[in-house]
Motif scaffolding. Sequence first.
Motif, PDB file in Angstrom:
ATOM      1  N   PHE A  23     -22.590  36.213  31.119  1.00 32.79           N
ATOM      2  CA  PHE A  23     -23.227  36.889  32.244  1.00 32.79           C
ATOM      3  C   PHE A  23     -22.832  38.364  32.315  1.00 32.79           C
ATOM      4  O   PHE A  23     -23.032  39.007  33.338  1.00 32.79           O
ATOM      5  N   GLY A  24     -22.285  38.873  31.223  1.00 28.17           N
ATOM      6  CA  GLY A  24     -21.890  40.275  31.172  1.00 28.17           C
ATOM      7  C   GLY A  24     -22.721  41.034  30.154  1.00 28.17           C
ATOM      8  O   GLY A  24     -23.755  40.552  29.675  1.00 28.17           O
ATOM      9  N   PRO A  25     -22.265  42.229  29.790  1.00 30.46           N
ATOM     10  CA  PRO A  25     -23.011  43.054  28.829  1.00 30.46           C
ATOM     11  C   PRO A  25     -23.168  42.398  27.463  1.00 30.46           C
ATOM     12  O   PRO A  25     -24.072  42.748  26.713  1.00 30.46           O
ATOM     13  N   GLN A  26     -22.282  41.443  27.137  1.00 29.01           N
ATOM     14  CA  GLN A  26     -22.344  40.783  25.832  1.00 29.01           C
ATOM     15  C   GLN A  26     -23.167  39.499  25.868  1.00 29.01           C
ATOM     16  O   GLN A  26     -23.051  38.644  24.990  1.00 29.01           O
ATOM     17  N   ARG A  27     -24.007  39.354  26.883  1.00 29.49           N
ATOM     18  CA  ARG A  27     -24.704  38.077  27.097  1.00 29.49           C
ATOM     19  C   ARG A  27     -25.529  37.659  25.889  1.00 29.49           C
ATOM     20  O   ARG A  27     -25.528  36.478  25.512  1.00 29.49           O
ATOM     21  N   ASP A  28     -26.236  38.593  25.255  1.00 31.10           N
ATOM     22  CA  ASP A  28     -27.097  38.207  24.135  1.00 31.10           C
ATOM     23  C   ASP A  28     -26.276  37.701  22.957  1.00 31.10           C
ATOM     24  O   ASP A  28     -26.620  36.690  22.334  1.00 31.10           O
ATOM     25  N   ASP A  29     -25.202  38.411  22.639  1.00 37.66           N
ATOM     26  CA  ASP A  29     -24.337  37.974  21.542  1.00 37.66           C
ATOM     27  C   ASP A  29     -23.701  36.631  21.856  1.00 37.66           C
ATOM     28  O   ASP A  29     -23.612  35.756  20.987  1.00 37.66           O
ATOM     29  N   GLN A  30     -23.257  36.454  23.107  1.00 38.50           N
ATOM     30  CA  GLN A  30     -22.594  35.210  23.478  1.00 38.50           C
ATOM     31  C   GLN A  30     -23.546  34.028  23.347  1.00 38.50           C
ATOM     32  O   GLN A  30     -23.186  32.979  22.806  1.00 38.50           O
ATOM     33  N   ARG A  31     -24.749  34.168  23.827  1.00 36.32           N
ATOM     34  CA  ARG A  31     -25.695  33.060  23.778  1.00 36.32           C
ATOM     35  C   ARG A  31     -26.122  32.751  22.347  1.00 36.32           C
ATOM     36  O   ARG A  31     -26.299  31.593  21.970  1.00 36.32           O
ATOM     37  N   ARG A  32     -26.268  33.798  21.539  1.00 38.27           N
ATOM     38  CA  ARG A  32     -26.604  33.556  20.129  1.00 38.27           C
ATOM     39  C   ARG A  32     -25.455  32.833  19.434  1.00 38.27           C
ATOM     40  O   ARG A  32     -25.672  31.857  18.689  1.00 38.27           O
ATOM     41  N   GLU A  33     -24.231  33.277  19.671  1.00 35.77           N
ATOM     42  CA  GLU A  33     -23.079  32.655  19.038  1.00 35.77           C
ATOM     43  C   GLU A  33     -22.912  31.206  19.486  1.00 35.77           C
ATOM     44  O   GLU A  33     -22.567  30.328  18.682  1.00 35.77           O
ATOM     45  N   LEU A  34     -23.164  30.935  20.759  1.00 39.18           N
ATOM     46  CA  LEU A  34     -23.079  29.562  21.254  1.00 39.18           C
ATOM     47  C   LEU A  34     -24.137  28.679  20.595  1.00 39.18           C
ATOM     48  O   LEU A  34     -23.876  27.528  20.239  1.00 39.18           O
ATOM     49  N   CYS A  35     -25.331  29.223  20.445  1.00 42.31           N
ATOM     50  CA  CYS A  35     -26.400  28.466  19.810  1.00 42.31           C
ATOM     51  C   CYS A  35     -26.029  28.135  18.373  1.00 42.31           C
ATOM     52  O   CYS A  35     -26.212  26.995  17.912  1.00 42.31           O
ATOM     53  N   GLU A  36     -25.496  29.094  17.649  1.00 42.84           N
ATOM     54  CA  GLU A  36     -25.091  28.863  16.270  1.00 42.84           C
ATOM     55  C   GLU A  36     -23.959  27.846  16.191  1.00 42.84           C
ATOM     56  O   GLU A  36     -23.927  27.001  15.279  1.00 42.84           O
ATOM     57  N   LEU A  37     -23.040  27.912  17.133  1.00 46.73           N
ATOM     58  CA  LEU A  37     -21.925  26.968  17.135  1.00 46.73           C
ATOM     59  C   LEU A  37     -22.421  25.556  17.418  1.00 46.73           C
ATOM     60  O   LEU A  37     -21.976  24.588  16.789  1.00 46.73           O
ATOM     61  N   ARG A  38     -23.332  25.424  18.362  1.00 50.91           N
ATOM     62  CA  ARG A  38     -23.882  24.109  18.666  1.00 50.91           C
ATOM     63  C   ARG A  38     -24.631  23.546  17.454  1.00 50.91           C
ATOM     64  O   ARG A  38     -24.580  22.347  17.176  1.00 50.91           O
ATOM     65  N   TRP A  39     -25.337  24.399  16.754  1.00 48.11           N
ATOM     66  CA  TRP A  39     -26.072  23.963  15.570  1.00 48.11           C
ATOM     67  C   TRP A  39     -25.112  23.397  14.521  1.00 48.11           C
ATOM     68  O   TRP A  39     -25.450  22.492  13.757  1.00 48.11           O
TER      69      TRP A  39
END
Length: 294
Positions: free
Chosen positions: A146-162
């Motif tokens: 929910f901060g300035p790094q939101r896009d990177d965080q969500r992409r990284e989470l998606c990759e980790l879940r994959w």
Amino acid sequence: MSTLAQTMMTARPADSGLAGPGELDRYSYPEPHAAERVAPPSWDGPDTELGRAGRRAAGSRGRGLHGQLVQQLGQMIVSGDLGADRPLVPEEIGQRFEVSRTVVRESLRVLEAKGLVSARPNVGTRVRPVSDWNLLDPDIIEWRAFGPQRDDQRRELCELRWTIEPLAARLAAGHGREDVQQRLGDMVEIMGHALAQGDGITFSRADAEFHTLLIQLAGNRMLEHLSGIVSSALQVSGGPVTGCDRPNEVSLTHHARIVDALAAGDAVAAESAMRQLLTVHPEVERVVPAPREH
């Protein structure tokens, strides 16, 4: 529907991170030099109500003063509002957020455990570089999401879940624990009722429980240790990133396919269904390709 629905709705108590009796005195934060005191952190930004507003927001999550201050300071560190160029002086923090020195010191202790700050003699407490942060900590995941790094965080989470969840589905198919499989079926049933009623909150809670149970069923303790990360990813996605992030019939179908594959002991089908679930939304295909149907 079983009575598990009520259990599933019950919030799990979070670890307070508070020190035990007598521990606070042995964990003293050094006082910064006088020269450092003349340059306190800039607490007052464009929103002068930031501290009080943050306390209200954290309070809505059922946290006490200690947890609220951890939340506020953590958000400010992750967002870059508090940098390594200036020390974090307990007295100044206490005055800014209207909390006791004890609350400040306990909060800094928790932030240090997360790798966000460090306290050293004759230096004081300072923010540590991102490379030192515990990026798998659920709170840091939330603050980044929910901060300035939101896009990177969500992409990284998606990759980790994959990486994590298709493997967990494959492993779970070989364990045949009927009690856990029944609970997974209960979650799908709850999700179906919630979808029919337009209840996104209940759908999301059942979804998070589904994925946590699935990882536990895999029987790999290292994977199980990561189940909290998956739960955090589901809670902070903030948009339709995967099939789990928006209640719909397609998502529900893939969840049901996973349960059916587990019941049949079909590891390949369970893994395939999970991959399909994680690539429902076209946005994900920019991160990971959709699996090929054989």
